[in-house]
Design a protein around this motif. Structure first.
Motif, mmCIF file in Angstrom:
data_model
loop_
_atom_site.group_PDB
_atom_site.id
_atom_site.type_symbol
_atom_site.label_atom_id
_atom_site.label_comp_id
_atom_site.label_asym_id
_atom_site.label_seq_id
_atom_site.Cartn_x
_atom_site.Cartn_y
_atom_site.Cartn_z
ATOM 1 N N TYR A 1 -10.759 14.517 -12.802
ATOM 2 C CA TYR A 1 -10.414 15.632 -12.211
ATOM 3 C C TYR A 1 -10.138 16.740 -13.559
ATOM 4 C CZ TYR A 1 -6.624 19.128 -11.067
ATOM 5 O OH TYR A 1 -5.768 20.304 -10.996
ATOM 6 N N HIS B 1 0.855 -1.138 -0.125
ATOM 7 C CA HIS B 1 0.083 -0.007 0.046
ATOM 8 C C HIS B 1 0.914 1.201 0.102
ATOM 9 C CE1 HIS B 1 -3.741 -2.313 1.650
ATOM 10 N NE2 HIS B 1 -3.449 -2.562 0.763
ATOM 11 N N GLN C 1 -9.260 8.114 -12.840
ATOM 12 C CA GLN C 1 -9.620 9.150 -11.893
ATOM 13 C C GLN C 1 -9.140 10.701 -12.252
ATOM 14 O OE1 GLN C 1 -8.352 6.016 -11.190
ATOM 15 N NE2 GLN C 1 -10.256 5.325 -10.321
ATOM 16 N N VAL D 1 -5.366 6.283 -5.671
ATOM 17 C CA VAL D 1 -4.576 5.254 -4.812
ATOM 18 C C VAL D 1 -5.609 4.092 -4.138
ATOM 19 C CG1 VAL D 1 -3.466 5.187 -2.627
ATOM 20 C CG2 VAL D 1 -2.896 7.031 -4.163
ATOM 21 N N ALA D 2 -6.748 4.637 -3.965
ATOM 22 C CA ALA D 2 -7.661 3.427 -3.491
ATOM 23 C C ALA D 2 -7.922 2.623 -4.451
ATOM 24 C CB ALA D 2 -9.041 4.229 -3.102
ATOM 25 N N PRO E 1 -7.027 16.890 -4.637
ATOM 26 C CA PRO E 1 -6.814 15.668 -3.797
ATOM 27 C C PRO E 1 -7.719 14.645 -3.463
ATOM 28 C CG PRO E 1 -6.996 17.946 -2.749
ATOM 29 C CD PRO E 1 -7.391 18.089 -4.144
ATOM 30 N N THR E 2 -9.110 14.772 -4.010
ATOM 31 C CA THR E 2 -10.135 13.729 -4.268
ATOM 32 C C THR E 2 -9.522 12.730 -5.327
ATOM 33 O OG1 THR E 2 -11.831 15.303 -3.471
ATOM 34 C CG2 THR E 2 -12.320 12.947 -4.594
ATOM 35 N N GLN F 1 -6.476 12.299 -6.461
ATOM 36 C CA GLN F 1 -5.350 11.327 -5.754
ATOM 37 C C GLN F 1 -5.697 10.358 -4.948
ATOM 38 O OE1 GLN F 1 -2.452 13.887 -4.411
ATOM 39 N NE2 GLN F 1 -0.711 12.394 -4.454
ATOM 40 N N ALA F 2 -6.551 10.699 -4.140
ATOM 41 C CA ALA F 2 -7.216 9.630 -3.026
ATOM 42 C C ALA F 2 -7.906 8.529 -3.697
ATOM 43 C CB ALA F 2 -7.928 10.270 -1.789
ATOM 44 N N LYS F 3 -8.772 8.826 -4.636
ATOM 45 C CA LYS F 3 -9.629 7.756 -5.456
ATOM 46 C C LYS F 3 -8.671 7.129 -6.282
ATOM 47 C CE LYS F 3 -13.366 8.713 -7.220
ATOM 48 N NZ LYS F 3 -14.571 9.248 -7.991
ATOM 49 N N ARG G 1 -5.165 0.141 -5.114
ATOM 50 C CA ARG G 1 -4.845 -0.710 -4.040
ATOM 51 C C ARG G 1 -6.215 -1.972 -4.162
ATOM 52 N NH1 ARG G 1 -4.638 2.879 1.772
ATOM 53 N NH2 ARG G 1 -2.520 3.260 1.279
ATOM 54 N N GLU H 1 0.932 4.311 -3.033
ATOM 55 C CA GLU H 1 0.674 5.671 -2.756
ATOM 56 C C GLU H 1 2.141 6.437 -3.263
ATOM 57 O OE1 GLU H 1 -0.647 8.596 1.106
ATOM 58 O OE2 GLU H 1 -0.386 6.465 1.193
#
Length: 309
Positions: A250, A205, A246, A265-266, A258-259, A261-263, A269, A209
């Motif tokens: 954007y 993980h 993702q 990475v999720a 930020p959303t 990037q978080a989506k 994973r 990231e």
């Protein structure tokens, strides 16, 4: 004795390319990419395509062979991979197949399931339904038809949800049952399977990231912007790939940075989790710890059990 082929598979960001390069330096191998995204031209940073420097040391076949607007299937991969393997074997070398698209590995070794051709009318109708009620609702529908397959398909994977429902509607049968029936096919190689992954999932993980942050630093947004400007359909496999999807959200203004990037990475994973699930089903694979300081030597030791010219 059948000629040797090496299958090196693992989750995204596990270090497959680096290990493949070291094996090429030490063994008479030639690399074949087993990646459903790397086949597309113009997709480099987001799919961690081997750099020009790596390609000099370890040239990869089946990279950059399709335009992003062109479809590419597991069946096409099988044809291309078998041809490349035959050429490599004929030259006295060993095919080293490297990647994380586990379906491609399975189709290559076990043959193809006899499935109906794509039906554009059904696909268009399912896409229209999804635009109205969402892919999650169609995923729920799949769960009632084929709960086993639904567990293997993420609710945010419209391509696979659509194909599964399409097959069910065309055949009137449960897709999972159809997948159990393959054509009569004998794989003409002895296979050394190497499954690369860290034992500690948290390390994977962290690498995911860190790698996505590095992709952004070296120009992922610009790469996707070029694809986005071509007005490619959002339903194309190239544009649905993890990371690219993702970033497209954007660029379209759907989410903030930020959303996005978080989506991304999720989603990566989740992809790694699915890859690990596939790997666990490969009972004849040799497990390799990806952060082992003696990784290369341990891998070579495992391969000593096979006849290598």
């Amino acid at each position: 004795m059948l000629p040797l082929a090496i299958f090196l598979f693992g989750p995204t960001a596990s270090g497959k390319t680096q290990l493949a390069v070291e094996l090429v330096k030490r063994l008479p191998c030639e690399v074949i990419s087993v990646d459903s995204t790397m086949v597309y031209r113009g997709l480099k940073i987001g799919c961690a395509k081997p750099s020009p420097e790596i390609q000099v040391i370890a040239p990869h076949r089946l990279i950059d062979i399709r335009d992003p607007q062109e479809p590419y299937s597991a069946a096409q991969f099988r044809v291309d991979a078998l041809q490349a393997m035959g050429e490599i074997t004929a030259s006295g070398r060993i095919p080293l197949l490297v990647g994380g698209t586990m379906l491609y590995f399975r189709v290559l070794e076990q043959g193809l399931t006899k499935l109906p051709e794509a039906n554009q009318i059904i696909r268009a109708r399912l896409s229209e339904e999804a635009s109205q009620i969402g892919w999650a609702a169609l995923h729920n529908r799949l769960s009632t038809i084929d709960p086993i397959l639904a567990k293997r398909i993420h609710p945010n994977d419209p391509q696979r949800i659509q194909r599964a429902l399409e097959i069910a509607e065309q055949t009137g049968k449960i897709p999972t049952e159809l997948f159990k029936t393959t054509e009569n096919f004998s794989f003409p190689y002895q296979v050394a399977k190497l499954a690369l992954a860290p034992v500690d999932r948290s390390l994977l993980h962290q690498r995911i990231e860190t790698r996505f942050a590095e992709m952004l630093d070296i120009g992922l947004l610009k790469e996707v912007q070029i694809l986005y400007n071509k007005k490619l359909s959002s339903q194309l496999p190239a544009m649905r790939a993890v990371g690219y999807r993702q970033v497209c959200e954007y660029l379209s203004g759907t989410v903030d940075f930020p959303t996005m990037q978080a989506k991304a990475v999720a989603a990566t994973r989740q992809l790694a989790r699915r890859q690990l699930t596939w790997m666990r089903a490969e009972l004849d694979a040799q497990r390799i710890e990806s952060i082992d300081p003696n990784l290369v030597d341990q891998t070579l030791l495992l391969l000593k059990n096979y006849k290598i010219q």
